[in-house]
Motif scaffolding. Structure first.
Motif, PDB file in Angstrom:
ATOM      1  N   GLY A 164       0.786  -1.181  -0.089  1.00  0.00           N
ATOM      2  CA  GLY A 164      -0.022  -0.026  -0.124  1.00  0.00           C
ATOM      3  C   GLY A 164       0.814   1.111  -0.019  1.00  0.00           C
ATOM      4  O   GLY A 164       0.648   2.186  -0.665  1.00  0.00           O
ATOM      5  N   GLY A 223       0.658   3.748  -3.044  1.00  0.00           N
ATOM      6  CA  GLY A 223       0.300   5.099  -2.620  1.00  0.00           C
ATOM      7  C   GLY A 223       1.244   6.053  -3.049  1.00  0.00           C
ATOM      8  O   GLY A 223       0.995   7.283  -3.240  1.00  0.00           O
ATOM      9  N   LEU A 264      -2.651   3.575  -6.088  1.00  0.00           N
ATOM     10  CA  LEU A 264      -3.096   2.820  -5.085  1.00  0.00           C
ATOM     11  C   LEU A 264      -4.489   2.103  -5.703  1.00  0.00           C
ATOM     12  O   LEU A 264      -5.514   2.566  -5.140  1.00  0.00           O
ATOM     13  CB  LEU A 264      -3.219   3.429  -3.808  1.00  0.00           C
ATOM     14  CG  LEU A 264      -3.510   2.484  -2.359  1.00  0.00           C
ATOM     15  CD1 LEU A 264      -2.717   1.407  -2.373  1.00  0.00           C
ATOM     16  CD2 LEU A 264      -3.669   3.337  -1.177  1.00  0.00           C
ATOM     17  N   TRP A 315      -8.386   7.641   0.098  1.00  0.00           N
ATOM     18  CA  TRP A 315      -7.249   7.139  -0.580  1.00  0.00           C
ATOM     19  C   TRP A 315      -8.128   6.058  -1.555  1.00  0.00           C
ATOM     20  O   TRP A 315      -7.449   5.933  -2.714  1.00  0.00           O
ATOM     21  CB  TRP A 315      -6.372   6.330   0.230  1.00  0.00           C
ATOM     22  CG  TRP A 315      -5.725   7.577   1.264  1.00  0.00           C
ATOM     23  CD1 TRP A 315      -5.449   8.810   1.019  1.00  0.00           C
ATOM     24  CD2 TRP A 315      -4.949   6.973   2.415  1.00  0.00           C
ATOM     25  NE1 TRP A 315      -4.677   9.354   2.059  1.00  0.00           N
ATOM     26  CE2 TRP A 315      -4.369   8.311   2.864  1.00  0.00           C
ATOM     27  CE3 TRP A 315      -4.851   6.101   3.345  1.00  0.00           C
ATOM     28  CZ2 TRP A 315      -3.570   8.434   4.251  1.00  0.00           C
ATOM     29  CZ3 TRP A 315      -4.156   6.152   4.345  1.00  0.00           C
ATOM     30  CH2 TRP A 315      -3.709   7.296   4.936  1.00  0.00           C
ATOM     31  N   HIS A 348      -6.674   7.270  -5.092  1.00  0.00           N
ATOM     32  CA  HIS A 348      -5.563   6.117  -5.255  1.00  0.00           C
ATOM     33  C   HIS A 348      -4.341   6.773  -4.906  1.00  0.00           C
ATOM     34  O   HIS A 348      -3.107   6.463  -5.501  1.00  0.00           O
ATOM     35  CB  HIS A 348      -5.586   5.870  -6.802  1.00  0.00           C
ATOM     36  CG  HIS A 348      -6.856   5.561  -7.267  1.00  0.00           C
ATOM     37  ND1 HIS A 348      -7.635   4.551  -6.913  1.00  0.00           N
ATOM     38  CD2 HIS A 348      -7.440   6.343  -8.170  1.00  0.00           C
ATOM     39  CE1 HIS A 348      -8.812   4.485  -7.373  1.00  0.00           C
ATOM     40  NE2 HIS A 348      -9.036   5.702  -8.381  1.00  0.00           N
ATOM     41  N   ASP A 349      -4.164   7.779  -3.711  1.00  0.00           N
ATOM     42  CA  ASP A 349      -2.794   8.068  -3.228  1.00  0.00           C
ATOM     43  C   ASP A 349      -2.929   8.071  -1.954  1.00  0.00           C
ATOM     44  O   ASP A 349      -3.858   7.645  -1.188  1.00  0.00           O
ATOM     45  CB  ASP A 349      -2.588   9.591  -3.659  1.00  0.00           C
ATOM     46  CG  ASP A 349      -3.400  10.435  -3.369  1.00  0.00           C
ATOM     47  OD1 ASP A 349      -4.140  10.361  -2.222  1.00  0.00           O
ATOM     48  OD2 ASP A 349      -3.828  11.577  -4.110  1.00  0.00           O
ATOM     49  N   LEU A 350      -1.766   8.470  -1.021  1.00  0.00           N
ATOM     50  CA  LEU A 350      -1.565   8.851   0.068  1.00  0.00           C
ATOM     51  C   LEU A 350      -1.440  10.020   0.582  1.00  0.00           C
ATOM     52  O   LEU A 350      -0.664  10.324   1.622  1.00  0.00           O
ATOM     53  CB  LEU A 350      -0.436   7.722   0.817  1.00  0.00           C
ATOM     54  CG  LEU A 350      -0.782   6.138   0.674  1.00  0.00           C
ATOM     55  CD1 LEU A 350       0.258   5.448   0.998  1.00  0.00           C
ATOM     56  CD2 LEU A 350      -2.136   5.707   1.393  1.00  0.00           C
ATOM     57  N   VAL A 366      -3.863   2.235   6.098  1.00  0.00           N
ATOM     58  CA  VAL A 366      -3.407   1.439   4.601  1.00  0.00           C
ATOM     59  C   VAL A 366      -3.821  -0.031   4.830  1.00  0.00           C
ATOM     60  O   VAL A 366      -4.330  -0.514   3.919  1.00  0.00           O
ATOM     61  CB  VAL A 366      -1.916   1.449   4.631  1.00  0.00           C
ATOM     62  CG1 VAL A 366      -1.314   0.889   3.501  1.00  0.00           C
ATOM     63  CG2 VAL A 366      -1.374   3.022   4.745  1.00  0.00           C
ATOM     64  N   TRP A 379      -7.472  -0.144   4.086  1.00  0.00           N
ATOM     65  CA  TRP A 379      -7.780  -0.024   2.634  1.00  0.00           C
ATOM     66  C   TRP A 379      -7.847  -1.346   1.885  1.00  0.00           C
ATOM     67  O   TRP A 379      -8.579  -1.459   0.930  1.00  0.00           O
ATOM     68  CB  TRP A 379      -6.360   0.394   1.859  1.00  0.00           C
ATOM     69  CG  TRP A 379      -6.537   0.542   0.584  1.00  0.00           C
ATOM     70  CD1 TRP A 379      -7.147   1.660  -0.202  1.00  0.00           C
ATOM     71  CD2 TRP A 379      -6.366  -0.045  -0.585  1.00  0.00           C
ATOM     72  NE1 TRP A 379      -6.936   1.800  -1.579  1.00  0.00           N
ATOM     73  CE2 TRP A 379      -6.431   0.588  -1.743  1.00  0.00           C
ATOM     74  CE3 TRP A 379      -5.370  -1.309  -0.458  1.00  0.00           C
ATOM     75  CZ2 TRP A 379      -6.352  -0.101  -3.047  1.00  0.00           C
ATOM     76  CZ3 TRP A 379      -5.102  -1.948  -1.964  1.00  0.00           C
ATOM     77  CH2 TRP A 379      -5.494  -1.244  -3.262  1.00  0.00           C
TER      78      TRP A 379
END
Length: 709
Positions: A56, A60, A65, A149, A153-155, A176, A179
């Motif tokens: 993750g 990410g 992600l 997220w 699709h990111d952190l 995470v 997720w």
């Protein structure tokens, strides 16, 4: 069909992580995997967690992600481990078979303890399956982070007004991991089950530490005591990360002690994984993990003989893994200019706390001696007594907390061959208690909630207490008295647990009791089950998948009622907003919703919907329109109010719904006046004493058109 596909993808994703964790554990433990199945179980759970978080973080970090990337990568890792293990003598499945048989033997050896524990945690798991997430911090930020997220699709830090202006920067390895339970089904259906593997990890790791300290026969009692701690049971089916942190830390302690005794690379790697996962889960995990790493390194060199070169290399490898798994969020915060711990954003708007805090921090346990000791609030928190003046109803550490803490000094008097390990464990318990008394906020009843921060210390104390007690009783009475004491403590834990089981759970528990009685009384039925085990498992999986669509419909339909009437750990104020969230679930579709509450916006996540249908955002009220809280003074973006700028920002964010709410007796936020002053732009769709929902139509509504209310 989408819910069914989500269930299948969830099973595949979690199965890939579980298989990868088991195979990686075999690689790291080598021949010890068959010799020590307890270590294998702990290592497999830890590796599965580390693999999920590691993948993750990697995906990410590059903004990809996505489950369509994460699942193939998890399967590829499992295939790679399989290829490396293929030449292994005895087969890859043999250790798993040994683990299953020995686990069953241990449970059969202690049936009363096993039944009490499995009943308590099983009831919470069933509650979590049938109810939406209901706990305060879960709804406030753990789920908010993960849901954003999943959508983005990111952190990257999640932007918002207070308190998200700070929580958007917190370390979030737990989110995470969460997720993996939300992304495949793109929703919250399975979110309450996410930390049950770490519950098992916490209990088993406590037993592993106890055995490492010399509890050869009584180590299962440490597992049961920790696993049945009331606070642990209550939080097992929530998204709080304290069980996650404690489980990873105790696993790191166990493998760290193993590494001190034998400089094996696998033990060093596993200790580094555990420390990194805990350090990246929350700031307290960073403190606890750093103290553990320092203690292991200190005691590794505390000897009169030269340090083997391989031990130095293994320590460097372990630290590198710890930094890789634990350092992402701190480095990300540095890159965003808020400092690794984002202290500048921690203070509430009227009470900023810039820079490093002084110790003890204001309103910590140590800073409130009269309230904690004389008024008895500390005792109530430990024993789980509900304070009617406080919304916090967590259930404390239970009676075992005081008994095992009395045994901590005995760690320093273990047999000569165990004293170094005992000193490591004792140092960690003392350090964690010192941190807990001087740093976390404890006023206004928060101490009743924050005893969960002591779970790592409790686990180590249980382990050390069992080892010390077994040493005292071994010659005269064996371990039978310890078993009776454990049973008595678990019975008290059950009595201390909340008994208000929802009506919907009672028939399921009754059905399980009937099945258990039938199996106990019918040898023919037991034999038939053994003979047809594979077919029955396959049929059970198919039946479970067939039940997913009606289950999802039930969960969606029951969401508003649950928000109005139930809670899991803390009393929550979701009932005030349940009507508005229900309206959005029924009519909001995929439109973006701007969520603002007065005086502070605590709950954003529920407006996103059970399947994360909507984006839920905070729209700036100023012309700067910066999406970085730290770019504003005191990290508070609600500054320089401008009605014209706000209207522009709404269109820029493609907002369709405006959800404005309040906590009585506070008035509605300022946006309510602005929306009411522009009937040509905003159409009132829902209202109650604490909520209003406006629609910002993308185009003018045709004359006479009505919208459902």
């Amino acid at each position: 069909m989408s819910d069914l596909l989500g269930a299948v993808l969830t099973l595949l994703a979690l199965g890939a992580l579980g298989l990868g964790g088991y195979l990686l554990a075999l690689l790291l433990l080598g021949t010890r995997a068959e010799e020590d199945t307890l270590e294998l179980a702990v290592a497999a759970l830890l590796c599965a967690t580390g693999e999920g978080v590691g993948l993750g973080l990697a995906l990410g970090a590059v903004g990809e992600l996505r489950i369509e990337f994460a699942l193939p990568l998890a399967l590829a890792l499992a295939a790679g481990y399989w290829a490396l293990l293929k030449p292994r003598a005895g087969g890859i499945g043999r250790p798993a078979g040994l683990l299953r048989r020995r686990a069953w033997a241990r449970l059969a050896e202690h049936p009363a303890l096993a039944l009490l524990t499995l009943h308590a945690v099983g009831a919470e798991a069933l509650r979590g399956l049938l109810r939406p997430p209901l706990s305060w911090d879960s709804l406030m930020y753990h789920l908010t982070l993960t849901a954003n997220w999943v959508q983005r699709h990111d952190l990257a830090p999640v932007f918002g007004a207070y308190p998200m202006s700070y929580y958007g920067y917190v370390p979030a390895n737990g989110s995470v991991w969460l997720w993996w339970w939300m992304a495949p089904a793109h929703g919250e259906l399975y979110a309450n089950l996410a930390f049950l593997p770490q519950w098992a990890l916490l209990a088993l790791a406590a037993g592993a530490v106890a055995r490492r300290l010399g509890a050869r026969r009584s180590w299962p009692f440490a597992c049961f005591l920790v696993g049945m701690t009331p606070t642990v049971v209550r939080f097992a089916a929530t998204q709080y990360v304290d069980i996650f942190t404690a489980g990873c830390l105790l696993a790191a302690v166990g493998f760290g002690l193993s590494w001190l005794r034998r400089a094996e690379p696998g033990a060093a790697v596993l200790a580094g994984i555990g420390i990194g996962l805990a350090a990246g889960a929350k700031v307290l995990g960073l403190l606890y993990g750093g103290a553990l790493a320092a203690a292991l390194l200190l005691f590794a060199v505390w000897r009169p003989i030269p340090i083997p070169r391989r031990r130095v290399g293994q320590a460097v490898l372990a630290l590198a893994l710890a930094v890789s798994l634990g350092g992402f969020f701190y480095l990300r915060n540095l890159a965003h200019g808020v400092g690794p711990l984002a202290f500048a954003c921690e203070g509430v708007p009227h009470r900023p706390t810039p820079g490093l805090p002084r110790l003890p921090r204001p309103n910590s346990v140590a800073a409130l001696p009269h309230r904690m000791l004389v008024e008895g609030q500390l005792l109530r928190a430990f024993l789980g007594t509900v304070d009617v003046r406080s919304p916090f109803v967590d259930l404390g550490l239970g009676p075992q907390a005081f008994l095992v803490l009395l045994a901590v000094p005995a760690l320093l008097f273990l047999p000569r061959g165990r004293r170094r390990e005992g000193a490591v464990v004792a140092s960690q318990v003392l350090f964690e208690v010192a941190v807990w008394t001087t740093i976390p906020y404890a006023a206004s009843g928060h101490v009743l909630a924050n005893v969960r921060y002591l779970l790592p210390a409790l686990g180590l104390a249980c382990a050390g207490g069992m080892a010390a007690a077994e040493g005292l009783l071994a010659e005269e009475a064996g371990v039978a008295p310890l078993g009776l004491l454990t049973l008595a403590l678990l019975a008290q834990d059950v009595l201390q647990l909340h008994t208000a089981i929802p009506d919907g759970l009672r028939p399921a528990i009754a059905a399980a009791d009937v099945l258990a009685a039938a199996l106990l009384l019918s040898p023919v039925l037991r034999l038939a089950l053994r003979r047809q085990a594979r077919w029955l498992v396959a049929a059970g999986i198919l039946a479970a998948l067939a039940a997913v669509p009606p289950f999802a419909r039930f969960r969606t339909g029951d969401r508003a009622r649950a928000f109005r009437e139930e809670y899991t750990a803390h009393v929550v104020t979701t009932a005030r907003y349940a009507g508005a969230w229900n309206w959005l679930d029924r009519h909001g579709g995929a439109g973006t919703v701007d969520v603002v509450s007065s005086p502070d916006t605590f709950f954003v996540y529920p407006a996103m919907g059970p399947r994360l249908e909507r984006r839920a955002v905070h729209v700036n009220v100023n012309a700067r329109d910066l999406h970085e809280a730290a770019a504003y003074p005191l990290c508070q973006p609600r500054a320089d109010f401008s009605e014209d700028a706000w209207l522009v920002n709404l269109r820029r964010e493609d907002v369709r719904w405006l959800h404005l709410s309040r906590t009585p007796p506070f008035p509605f936020p300022r946006e309510t006046e602005w929306a009411g002053a522009h009937p040509e732009l905003f159409v009132l769709r829902y209202s109650d004493p604490n909520n209003v929902i406006y629609e910002l139509p993308p185009l003018p509504l045709p004359v006479g058109q009505r919208f459902p209310v």
